[in-house]
Design a protein around this motif. Structure first.
Motif, PDB file in Angstrom:
ATOM      1  N   THR A 116       2.421   5.618   5.593  1.00  0.00           N
ATOM      2  CA  THR A 116       3.362   4.427   4.417  1.00  0.00           C
ATOM      3  C   THR A 116       4.068   6.800   3.308  1.00  0.00           C
ATOM      4  O   THR A 116       4.511   6.999   2.281  1.00  0.00           O
ATOM      5  N   ILE A 117       3.551   7.988   4.248  1.00  0.00           N
ATOM      6  CA  ILE A 117       3.384   9.526   3.936  1.00  0.00           C
ATOM      7  C   ILE A 117       5.410   9.214   3.475  1.00  0.00           C
ATOM      8  O   ILE A 117       5.683  10.168   1.936  1.00  0.00           O
ATOM      9  N   PRO A 118       5.946   9.416   4.120  1.00  0.00           N
ATOM     10  CA  PRO A 118       7.755   9.796   3.964  1.00  0.00           C
ATOM     11  C   PRO A 118       7.964   7.948   3.029  1.00  0.00           C
ATOM     12  O   PRO A 118       9.456   8.676   2.650  1.00  0.00           O
ATOM     13  N   MET A 119       7.495   6.938   2.999  1.00  0.00           N
ATOM     14  CA  MET A 119       7.829   6.383   2.244  1.00  0.00           C
ATOM     15  C   MET A 119       8.151   6.529   0.517  1.00  0.00           C
ATOM     16  O   MET A 119       7.602   6.853   0.433  1.00  0.00           O
ATOM     17  N   GLN A 120       9.095   5.917  -0.179  1.00  0.00           N
ATOM     18  CA  GLN A 120       9.155   6.029  -1.530  1.00  0.00           C
ATOM     19  C   GLN A 120       8.473   4.576  -2.038  1.00  0.00           C
ATOM     20  O   GLN A 120       9.186   3.760  -1.333  1.00  0.00           O
ATOM     21  N   ALA A 121       8.276   4.965  -2.614  1.00  0.00           N
ATOM     22  CA  ALA A 121       7.421   3.159  -3.319  1.00  0.00           C
ATOM     23  C   ALA A 121       8.314   2.935  -4.179  1.00  0.00           C
ATOM     24  O   ALA A 121       9.326   3.302  -5.402  1.00  0.00           O
ATOM     25  N   ARG A 122       8.495   1.262  -4.008  1.00  0.00           N
ATOM     26  CA  ARG A 122       8.890   0.194  -4.520  1.00  0.00           C
ATOM     27  C   ARG A 122       8.300  -0.731  -5.358  1.00  0.00           C
ATOM     28  O   ARG A 122       8.757  -1.666  -6.188  1.00  0.00           O
ATOM     29  N   LYS A 123       6.568  -0.527  -4.864  1.00  0.00           N
ATOM     30  CA  LYS A 123       5.538  -1.363  -5.818  1.00  0.00           C
ATOM     31  C   LYS A 123       5.013  -0.934  -6.266  1.00  0.00           C
ATOM     32  O   LYS A 123       4.214   0.726  -6.158  1.00  0.00           O
ATOM     33  N   GLY A 124       3.991  -1.361  -7.469  1.00  0.00           N
ATOM     34  CA  GLY A 124       3.290  -0.648  -8.276  1.00  0.00           C
ATOM     35  C   GLY A 124       3.501   1.005  -8.836  1.00  0.00           C
ATOM     36  O   GLY A 124       4.501   0.903  -9.902  1.00  0.00           O
ATOM     37  N   ARG A 125       2.322   1.432  -9.366  1.00  0.00           N
ATOM     38  CA  ARG A 125       2.599   2.381 -10.418  1.00  0.00           C
ATOM     39  C   ARG A 125       2.977   3.231  -9.812  1.00  0.00           C
ATOM     40  O   ARG A 125       4.189   3.736 -10.546  1.00  0.00           O
ATOM     41  N   ALA A 126       3.098   3.740  -8.713  1.00  0.00           N
ATOM     42  CA  ALA A 126       4.431   4.982  -7.752  1.00  0.00           C
ATOM     43  C   ALA A 126       5.584   4.846  -7.997  1.00  0.00           C
ATOM     44  O   ALA A 126       6.354   5.635  -7.541  1.00  0.00           O
ATOM     45  N   SER A 127       5.890   3.466  -8.084  1.00  0.00           N
ATOM     46  CA  SER A 127       7.366   3.308  -7.623  1.00  0.00           C
ATOM     47  C   SER A 127       7.733   3.912  -9.401  1.00  0.00           C
ATOM     48  O   SER A 127       9.120   4.206  -9.044  1.00  0.00           O
ATOM     49  N   TYR A 128       7.331   4.042 -10.352  1.00  0.00           N
ATOM     50  CA  TYR A 128       8.105   4.836 -11.258  1.00  0.00           C
ATOM     51  C   TYR A 128       8.250   6.351 -11.257  1.00  0.00           C
ATOM     52  O   TYR A 128       9.487   6.622 -11.988  1.00  0.00           O
ATOM     53  N   LEU A 129       7.987   6.618  -9.930  1.00  0.00           N
ATOM     54  CA  LEU A 129       7.822   8.439 -10.085  1.00  0.00           C
ATOM     55  C   LEU A 129       9.599   8.784  -8.978  1.00  0.00           C
ATOM     56  O   LEU A 129       9.956   9.327  -8.953  1.00  0.00           O
ATOM     57  N   GLY A 130       9.631   7.423  -7.897  1.00  0.00           N
ATOM     58  CA  GLY A 130      10.901   6.695  -7.904  1.00  0.00           C
ATOM     59  C   GLY A 130      11.027   8.094  -6.445  1.00  0.00           C
ATOM     60  O   GLY A 130       9.958   8.121  -6.005  1.00  0.00           O
ATOM     61  N   PRO A 131      12.267   8.988  -6.078  1.00  0.00           N
ATOM     62  CA  PRO A 131      12.016   9.537  -4.815  1.00  0.00           C
ATOM     63  C   PRO A 131      10.790  10.580  -5.146  1.00  0.00           C
ATOM     64  O   PRO A 131      10.169  11.437  -4.056  1.00  0.00           O
ATOM     65  N   ARG A 132       9.752  10.953  -6.108  1.00  0.00           N
ATOM     66  CA  ARG A 132       8.914  11.579  -5.757  1.00  0.00           C
ATOM     67  C   ARG A 132       7.444  11.291  -5.239  1.00  0.00           C
ATOM     68  O   ARG A 132       6.780  12.062  -5.291  1.00  0.00           O
TER      69      ARG A 132
END
Ligand code: ADP
Ligand code: MG
Length: 214
Positions: free
Chosen positions: A172-188
């Motif tokens: 999951t480290i190199p992934m961009q989040a698409r679900k949950g709170r982390a997805s609000y960060l987009g590429p960050r």
């Protein structure tokens, strides 16, 4: 694996989550709101208490399925946010899948973990690659059923399960989040391990350890 093993799993999961509480919370601080370790530690501690309370009041000992169902129900009631309902669903579905079996063999456990994953995906709609707990659980389950099909011993199959879940968490480290709170960060969100994937790997490691002690 009898009820003692499942009881030991929840105890061991509570211990490992507590020991990693700050680590999980730091992972969540990077891409979320810094509560994942705190949330889960509270949930598993409450689950242990609920299991103890049930034992004190009940005539009949709990089955493996009942242990997981009580654990899931308690986590739902004690843990908010995303992870509480998702882990609660996972344990409840696994418990339901075990039904009233007193002794659980590897294929039955594999089916229960698949049911847990299906429940998480039904509730959270995440697929692999979305940078969630699904990445750890799906990788673990896949490797587990393959090991079982290849005739692995119980200890080897459970080690494969835990190891593959850990690898799934690291992916999951190199992934961009698409679900949950982390997805609000987009590429960050890229460059950080997902806290829920990390905790899933710890919880499945606890299962391997619990089955080994017996
Ligand atoms: P919250 O995000 O509400 O603060 P937690 O911090 O306890 O809840 O849990 C965050 C974790 O929940 C994430 O790291 C991720 O693994 C998991 N998660 C969030 N949303 C989903 C989802 N839709 N499907 C699967 N897992 C999810
Ligand atoms: Mg959080």
């Amino acid at each position: 694996m009898d009820a003692e093993v499942f009881r030991a799993w929840i105890r061991s999961a509570a211990e490992v989550v507590e020991a990693n509480r700050d680590h999980l919370t730091q992972l969540d601080a990077a891409i979320g709101d810094a509560d994942h370790g705190i949330n889960l530690a509270r949930g598993f501690a409450a689950a242990l208490e609920a299991l103890d309370a049930h034992d004190r009041g009940a005539a009949a000992p709990m089955t493996p399925g009942k242990i997981l169902t009580v654990t899931g129900r308690t986590i739902i009631s004690k843990v908010g946010g995303a992870a509480g309902p998702l882990y609660g669903m996972a344990f409840r579905r696994a418990g339901k899948s075990l039904a009233d079996a007193a002794d659980v063999d590897l294929p039955t456990l594999s089916a229960a973990l698949d049911a847990a994953l299906a429940g998480v995906q039904q509730l959270g709609a995440a697929v692999e690659g979305d940078k969630t707990m699904v990445d750890a659980l799906a990788a673990g389950n896949r490797a587990f059923s393959k090991a079982i099909a290849e005739g692995a011993s119980q200890d080897d199959a459970l080690s494969v399960l835990a190891e593959a879940a850990s690898v799934g968490a690291v992916t999951t480290i190199p992934m961009q989040a698409r679900k949950g709170r982390a997805s609000y960060l987009g590429p960050r969100s890229v460059g950080h391990e997902d806290p829920g994937a990390a905790s899933t790997a710890l919880i499945l490691g606890a299962l391997r350890d619990a089955a080994r002690i017996r």
